[in-house]
Design a protein around this motif. Sequence first.
Motif, PDB file in Angstrom:
ATOM      1  N   TRP A  14     -36.770   6.496  11.340  1.00  0.00           N
ATOM      2  CA  TRP A  14     -35.327   7.444  11.654  1.00  0.00           C
ATOM      3  C   TRP A  14     -35.037   7.740  10.231  1.00  0.00           C
ATOM      4  CZ3 TRP A  14     -34.193   9.100  16.283  1.00  0.00           C
ATOM      5  CH2 TRP A  14     -34.506   8.534  17.265  1.00  0.00           C
ATOM      6  N   ARG A  15     -35.348   7.317   8.817  1.00  0.00           N
ATOM      7  CA  ARG A  15     -34.571   7.512   7.533  1.00  0.00           C
ATOM      8  C   ARG A  15     -36.198   7.662   6.616  1.00  0.00           C
ATOM      9  NH1 ARG A  15     -32.417   3.892  10.428  1.00  0.00           N
ATOM     10  NH2 ARG A  15     -29.356   3.898  10.560  1.00  0.00           N
ATOM     11  N   ILE A  63     -38.909  13.209   1.636  1.00  0.00           N
ATOM     12  CA  ILE A  63     -38.238  14.591   0.629  1.00  0.00           C
ATOM     13  C   ILE A  63     -38.040  14.350  -0.328  1.00  0.00           C
ATOM     14  CG2 ILE A  63     -36.479  16.114   1.580  1.00  0.00           C
ATOM     15  CD1 ILE A  63     -36.355  15.990   4.395  1.00  0.00           C
ATOM     16  N   GLU A  64     -37.339  13.541  -0.950  1.00  0.00           N
ATOM     17  CA  GLU A  64     -36.848  12.905  -2.472  1.00  0.00           C
ATOM     18  C   GLU A  64     -38.740  13.030  -3.101  1.00  0.00           C
ATOM     19  OE1 GLU A  64     -34.231  10.070  -2.870  1.00  0.00           O
ATOM     20  OE2 GLU A  64     -33.760  10.840  -0.742  1.00  0.00           O
ATOM     21  N   TRP A  78     -34.001   3.614  -3.190  1.00  0.00           N
ATOM     22  CA  TRP A  78     -33.873   4.771  -2.029  1.00  0.00           C
ATOM     23  C   TRP A  78     -33.426   3.582  -1.111  1.00  0.00           C
ATOM     24  CZ3 TRP A  78     -36.712   4.449   2.936  1.00  0.00           C
ATOM     25  CH2 TRP A  78     -35.751   5.506   3.428  1.00  0.00           C
ATOM     26  N   LEU A  79     -34.126   2.348  -0.489  1.00  0.00           N
ATOM     27  CA  LEU A  79     -33.975   0.936   0.971  1.00  0.00           C
ATOM     28  C   LEU A  79     -32.567   0.836   0.927  1.00  0.00           C
ATOM     29  CD1 LEU A  79     -35.138   0.684   3.063  1.00  0.00           C
ATOM     30  CD2 LEU A  79     -36.192  -1.266   1.909  1.00  0.00           C
ATOM     31  N   LEU A  80     -31.995   0.837  -0.238  1.00  0.00           N
ATOM     32  CA  LEU A  80     -31.251  -0.057  -0.965  1.00  0.00           C
ATOM     33  C   LEU A  80     -30.090   0.885  -0.108  1.00  0.00           C
ATOM     34  CD1 LEU A  80     -31.496  -2.056  -3.805  1.00  0.00           C
ATOM     35  CD2 LEU A  80     -31.461  -2.602  -2.028  1.00  0.00           C
ATOM     36  N   ALA A  81     -29.661   2.137  -0.954  1.00  0.00           N
ATOM     37  CA  ALA A  81     -29.209   3.312  -0.959  1.00  0.00           C
ATOM     38  C   ALA A  81     -29.147   3.228   0.493  1.00  0.00           C
ATOM     39  CB  ALA A  81     -29.555   4.335  -1.675  1.00  0.00           C
ATOM     40  N   ALA A  82     -30.156   3.696   1.168  1.00  0.00           N
ATOM     41  CA  ALA A  82     -30.200   4.456   2.869  1.00  0.00           C
ATOM     42  C   ALA A  82     -29.410   3.432   3.397  1.00  0.00           C
ATOM     43  CB  ALA A  82     -31.868   3.595   3.142  1.00  0.00           C
TER      44      ALA A  82
END
Length: 302
Positions: free
Chosen positions: A109-110, A116-117, A290-294
């Motif tokens: 889902w993310r 995109i980044e 990215w994963l930790l921020a998500a």
Amino acid sequence: MRRLPPLSAIRVFEAAARHEHFTTAADELGMTQAAVSYQIRSLEERVAVKLFERGKGRVKLTDAGRRLVAPLSEAFDRIDGAFAALRTDDESLLTIATTFTFANTWLTWRLGGFQIEHPGLAVRLSTSNQLTNLFASEADVAIRAGAAPWPGLDCTELMTVDFTVMCTPAFLARTEAELGRTLELGDIPALPLISPQDDWWCHWFAATGIAAPANPRSAGLRLDSQADEGHAAMGGQGLALLTPAFWQGDIADRRLVRPFEQTATAGYRYWLVTAPGREKVPKIKRFREWLLAAVERSERLP
């Protein structure tokens, strides 16, 4: 069968021939000047041809050495190019191994946001409940549930695996209509439970202070993953124990409701796992950040 001289000697000759200087070749290769001289002598003895004229303080290629250096330099350039292409291919693809549940209820889902980044990095998602051999490069990273970090691997904690009862609004409304009142915790053991034999029910009953059924239902759906249980609950099949972080969108869209706020845990957490020394590989570093921020953004949602 190829009858080549030792590749170490060929590599030393090619560097010495390019520079026509043993000391400069030694600096390039991280060797001593004496080691370079030894390798050149060994190669000359092997091919029975003199490759360098030794002079005072310098060396000069012989005609034979000059004929040999061009094809060898070209060959080394092609080898270097092949490995450079391999490194480029490796840097352009990130392989993530994770469980079916985490992939289908949270990550996919993310994951589009990550691409995109990082539009130049392709992502391959491998879903299996079997452990992945990161040492054998079956994947760049793994996201797994466990009670503690795995020895010998670099593990970063992502989230606690907690769970609570969920069902559809229609199932809740129908149940409360049959009861003639608001659903209470004590009503749960008598209702249709999805995967009633799952140990999670014992943990949830204990956390909420409810006496677990003496004879748990043998009937009812028994499913192998939380993803399947959640979809069964959305199909109106009963009450399922689900991790709130995995079903935020379905709760927001009222496909699922949480009749109670109480949660429980069996002590498991999700971890980002990499092989030792790989955490600073650029594509892995970018995915980890990215994963930790998500995860942090997800935890801020109601």
